[in-house]
Design a protein around this motif. Structure first.
Motif, PDB file in Angstrom:
ATOM      1  N   ASP A 245       0.852  -1.179   0.000  1.00 22.54           N
ATOM      2  CA  ASP A 245       0.000   0.000   0.000  1.00 22.54           C
ATOM      3  C   ASP A 245       0.898   1.243   0.000  1.00 22.54           C
ATOM      4  O   ASP A 245       1.548   1.542   0.998  1.00 22.54           O
ATOM      5  CB  ASP A 245      -0.889  -0.031   1.242  1.00 22.54           C
ATOM      6  N   GLN A 246       0.931   1.955  -1.118  1.00 19.11           N
ATOM      7  CA  GLN A 246       1.820   3.119  -1.250  1.00 19.11           C
ATOM      8  C   GLN A 246       1.519   4.184  -0.206  1.00 19.11           C
ATOM      9  O   GLN A 246       2.428   4.856   0.282  1.00 19.11           O
ATOM     10  CB  GLN A 246       1.725   3.743  -2.648  1.00 19.11           C
ATOM     11  N   ALA A 247       0.263   4.354   0.161  1.00 15.68           N
ATOM     12  CA  ALA A 247      -0.103   5.352   1.178  1.00 15.68           C
ATOM     13  C   ALA A 247       0.512   4.986   2.527  1.00 15.68           C
ATOM     14  O   ALA A 247       1.002   5.859   3.249  1.00 15.68           O
ATOM     15  CB  ALA A 247      -1.618   5.463   1.291  1.00 15.68           C
ATOM     16  N   GLN A 248       0.530   3.699   2.860  1.00 16.62           N
ATOM     17  CA  GLN A 248       1.141   3.269   4.114  1.00 16.62           C
ATOM     18  C   GLN A 248       2.649   3.455   4.080  1.00 16.62           C
ATOM     19  O   GLN A 248       3.256   3.839   5.074  1.00 16.62           O
ATOM     20  CB  GLN A 248       0.812   1.806   4.397  1.00 16.62           C
ATOM     21  N   VAL A 249       3.252   3.167   2.940  1.00 18.17           N
ATOM     22  CA  VAL A 249       4.698   3.373   2.806  1.00 18.17           C
ATOM     23  C   VAL A 249       5.029   4.829   3.092  1.00 18.17           C
ATOM     24  O   VAL A 249       5.890   5.141   3.914  1.00 18.17           O
ATOM     25  CB  VAL A 249       5.203   2.973   1.396  1.00 18.17           C
ATOM     26  N   GLU A 250       4.332   5.727   2.424  1.00 18.47           N
ATOM     27  CA  GLU A 250       4.628   7.150   2.596  1.00 18.47           C
ATOM     28  C   GLU A 250       4.328   7.619   4.021  1.00 18.47           C
ATOM     29  O   GLU A 250       5.078   8.417   4.582  1.00 18.47           O
ATOM     30  CB  GLU A 250       3.855   7.989   1.589  1.00 18.47           C
ATOM     31  N   ALA A 251       3.282   7.102   4.630  1.00 18.18           N
ATOM     32  CA  ALA A 251       2.928   7.507   5.995  1.00 18.18           C
ATOM     33  C   ALA A 251       3.979   7.069   7.016  1.00 18.18           C
ATOM     34  O   ALA A 251       4.127   7.694   8.058  1.00 18.18           O
ATOM     35  CB  ALA A 251       1.562   6.935   6.368  1.00 18.18           C
ATOM     36  N   LYS A 252       4.709   6.012   6.721  1.00 17.81           N
ATOM     37  CA  LYS A 252       5.700   5.486   7.663  1.00 17.81           C
ATOM     38  C   LYS A 252       7.084   6.100   7.484  1.00 17.81           C
ATOM     39  O   LYS A 252       7.984   5.834   8.277  1.00 17.81           O
ATOM     40  CB  LYS A 252       5.761   3.968   7.551  1.00 17.81           C
ATOM     41  N   ILE A 253       7.279   6.925   6.486  1.00 19.16           N
ATOM     42  CA  ILE A 253       8.574   7.569   6.253  1.00 19.16           C
ATOM     43  C   ILE A 253       8.768   8.678   7.282  1.00 19.16           C
ATOM     44  O   ILE A 253       7.883   9.500   7.496  1.00 19.16           O
ATOM     45  CB  ILE A 253       8.652   8.128   4.819  1.00 19.16           C
ATOM     46  N   THR A 254       9.946   8.672   7.919  1.00 21.63           N
ATOM     47  CA  THR A 254      10.294   9.704   8.892  1.00 21.63           C
ATOM     48  C   THR A 254      11.592  10.390   8.464  1.00 21.63           C
ATOM     49  O   THR A 254      12.174  10.033   7.430  1.00 21.63           O
ATOM     50  CB  THR A 254      10.498   9.104  10.295  1.00 21.63           C
TER      51      THR A 254
ATOM     52  N   CYS B 146       3.766  -4.592  -8.109  1.00 22.18           N
ATOM     53  CA  CYS B 146       3.296  -3.375  -7.439  1.00 22.18           C
ATOM     54  C   CYS B 146       3.458  -2.187  -8.390  1.00 22.18           C
ATOM     55  O   CYS B 146       4.035  -2.308  -9.461  1.00 22.18           O
ATOM     56  CB  CYS B 146       4.053  -3.151  -6.139  1.00 22.18           C
ATOM     57  N   ASP B 147       2.955  -1.058  -7.991  1.00 19.08           N
ATOM     58  CA  ASP B 147       3.015   0.156  -8.800  1.00 19.08           C
ATOM     59  C   ASP B 147       4.382   0.806  -8.608  1.00 19.08           C
ATOM     60  O   ASP B 147       4.572   1.668  -7.750  1.00 19.08           O
ATOM     61  CB  ASP B 147       1.890   1.111  -8.391  1.00 19.08           C
ATOM     62  N   MET B 148       5.353   0.389  -9.410  1.00 19.12           N
ATOM     63  CA  MET B 148       6.713   0.895  -9.275  1.00 19.12           C
ATOM     64  C   MET B 148       6.814   2.384  -9.560  1.00 19.12           C
ATOM     65  O   MET B 148       7.633   3.079  -8.963  1.00 19.12           O
ATOM     66  CB  MET B 148       7.665   0.117 -10.192  1.00 19.12           C
ATOM     67  N   ASP B 149       5.999   2.896 -10.471  1.00 22.00           N
ATOM     68  CA  ASP B 149       6.036   4.338 -10.747  1.00 22.00           C
ATOM     69  C   ASP B 149       5.693   5.125  -9.486  1.00 22.00           C
ATOM     70  O   ASP B 149       6.368   6.102  -9.147  1.00 22.00           O
ATOM     71  CB  ASP B 149       5.080   4.707 -11.883  1.00 22.00           C
ATOM     72  N   ALA B 150       4.666   4.703  -8.779  1.00 23.29           N
ATOM     73  CA  ALA B 150       4.258   5.384  -7.548  1.00 23.29           C
ATOM     74  C   ALA B 150       5.335   5.260  -6.478  1.00 23.29           C
ATOM     75  O   ALA B 150       5.649   6.240  -5.792  1.00 23.29           O
ATOM     76  CB  ALA B 150       2.935   4.822  -7.048  1.00 23.29           C
ATOM     77  N   LEU B 151       5.923   4.075  -6.334  1.00 23.83           N
ATOM     78  CA  LEU B 151       6.955   3.885  -5.320  1.00 23.83           C
ATOM     79  C   LEU B 151       8.222   4.673  -5.653  1.00 23.83           C
ATOM     80  O   LEU B 151       8.848   5.253  -4.759  1.00 23.83           O
ATOM     81  CB  LEU B 151       7.271   2.400  -5.161  1.00 23.83           C
ATOM     82  N   CYS B 152       8.593   4.725  -6.916  1.00 26.09           N
ATOM     83  CA  CYS B 152       9.763   5.528  -7.309  1.00 26.09           C
ATOM     84  C   CYS B 152       9.515   7.010  -7.073  1.00 26.09           C
ATOM     85  O   CYS B 152      10.433   7.744  -6.696  1.00 26.09           O
ATOM     86  CB  CYS B 152      10.131   5.257  -8.767  1.00 26.09           C
ATOM     87  N   GLU B 153       8.296   7.459  -7.274  1.00 28.61           N
ATOM     88  CA  GLU B 153       7.960   8.853  -7.014  1.00 28.61           C
ATOM     89  C   GLU B 153       8.050   9.155  -5.514  1.00 28.61           C
ATOM     90  O   GLU B 153       8.557  10.210  -5.115  1.00 28.61           O
ATOM     91  CB  GLU B 153       6.560   9.176  -7.540  1.00 28.61           C
ATOM     92  N   ILE B 154       7.605   8.240  -4.676  1.00 28.24           N
ATOM     93  CA  ILE B 154       7.729   8.411  -3.226  1.00 28.24           C
ATOM     94  C   ILE B 154       9.215   8.491  -2.854  1.00 28.24           C
ATOM     95  O   ILE B 154       9.626   9.365  -2.082  1.00 28.24           O
ATOM     96  CB  ILE B 154       7.028   7.259  -2.470  1.00 28.24           C
ATOM     97  N   ALA B 155      10.013   7.592  -3.402  1.00 29.28           N
ATOM     98  CA  ALA B 155      11.458   7.594  -3.121  1.00 29.28           C
ATOM     99  C   ALA B 155      12.092   8.905  -3.573  1.00 29.28           C
ATOM    100  O   ALA B 155      12.917   9.481  -2.862  1.00 29.28           O
ATOM    101  CB  ALA B 155      12.123   6.412  -3.813  1.00 29.28           C
ATOM    102  N   ARG B 156      11.700   9.400  -4.724  1.00 31.95           N
ATOM    103  CA  ARG B 156      12.260  10.650  -5.236  1.00 31.95           C
ATOM    104  C   ARG B 156      11.883  11.825  -4.330  1.00 31.95           C
ATOM    105  O   ARG B 156      12.734  12.632  -3.965  1.00 31.95           O
ATOM    106  CB  ARG B 156      11.774  10.916  -6.663  1.00 31.95           C
ATOM    107  N   ARG B 157      10.616  11.909  -3.956  1.00 33.09           N
ATOM    108  CA  ARG B 157      10.148  13.019  -3.112  1.00 33.09           C
ATOM    109  C   ARG B 157      10.839  13.055  -1.757  1.00 33.09           C
ATOM    110  O   ARG B 157      11.076  14.122  -1.200  1.00 33.09           O
ATOM    111  CB  ARG B 157       8.632  12.921  -2.885  1.00 33.09           C
ATOM    112  N   HIS B 158      11.176  11.888  -1.227  1.00 30.80           N
ATOM    113  CA  HIS B 158      11.777  11.812   0.105  1.00 30.80           C
ATOM    114  C   HIS B 158      13.282  11.570   0.047  1.00 30.80           C
ATOM    115  O   HIS B 158      13.910  11.331   1.090  1.00 30.80           O
ATOM    116  CB  HIS B 158      11.095  10.715   0.925  1.00 30.80           C
ATOM    117  N   ASN B 159      13.859  11.621  -1.155  1.00 27.58           N
ATOM    118  CA  ASN B 159      15.300  11.430  -1.354  1.00 27.58           C
ATOM    119  C   ASN B 159      15.780  10.113  -0.736  1.00 27.58           C
ATOM    120  O   ASN B 159      16.761  10.070  -0.007  1.00 27.58           O
ATOM    121  CB  ASN B 159      16.077  12.617  -0.771  1.00 27.58           C
ATOM    122  N   LEU B 160      15.059   9.052  -1.021  1.00 27.14           N
ATOM    123  CA  LEU B 160      15.403   7.729  -0.508  1.00 27.14           C
ATOM    124  C   LEU B 160      16.181   6.948  -1.548  1.00 27.14           C
ATOM    125  O   LEU B 160      16.097   7.213  -2.742  1.00 27.14           O
ATOM    126  CB  LEU B 160      14.138   6.955  -0.128  1.00 27.14           C
ATOM    127  N   LEU B 161      16.896   5.960  -1.085  1.00 26.45           N
ATOM    128  CA  LEU B 161      17.676   5.118  -1.981  1.00 26.45           C
ATOM    129  C   LEU B 161      16.768   4.356  -2.931  1.00 26.45           C
ATOM    130  O   LEU B 161      15.827   3.701  -2.507  1.00 26.45           O
ATOM    131  CB  LEU B 161      18.505   4.111  -1.190  1.00 26.45           C
TER     132      LEU B 161
END
Length: 77
Positions: free
Chosen positions: A30-39, A55-70
């Motif tokens: 759940d991409q929303a849960q992933v983003e909610a758990k980022i600190t 899974c929706d890799m585009d959405a997950l890559c966008e989350i990683a980009r927004r939060h500067n994650l690996l």
């Protein structure tokens, strides 16, 4: 269950695993849960597919980009 091996690898690397649940409809991460758990101390997240459901890799890559994650951990296990 493969999640045990994934979590153990994270622990043995000295990191603290934080788990996100699956979306009840898609039956995948759940991409929303992933983003909610980022600190502010989150460095990366790891996802894996279950039962051949991608899974929706585009959405997950966008989350990683927004939060500067690996992005290197965004791999298929």
């Amino acid at each position: 269950m493969t999640f045990c091996a994934t979590v153990n690898a994270i622990i043995h690397a000295g990191a603290l695993p934080i788990l996100a649940d699956v979306d009840a409809v898609a039956m995948n991460i759940d991409q929303a849960q992933v983003e909610a758990k980022i600190t502010s101390i989150t460095k990366a997240f790891c996802r894996f597919t279950s039962q051949g459901r991608p899974c929706d890799m585009d959405a997950l890559c966008e989350i990683a980009r927004r939060h500067n994650l690996l992005k290197s951990v965004l791999m298929r296990l």
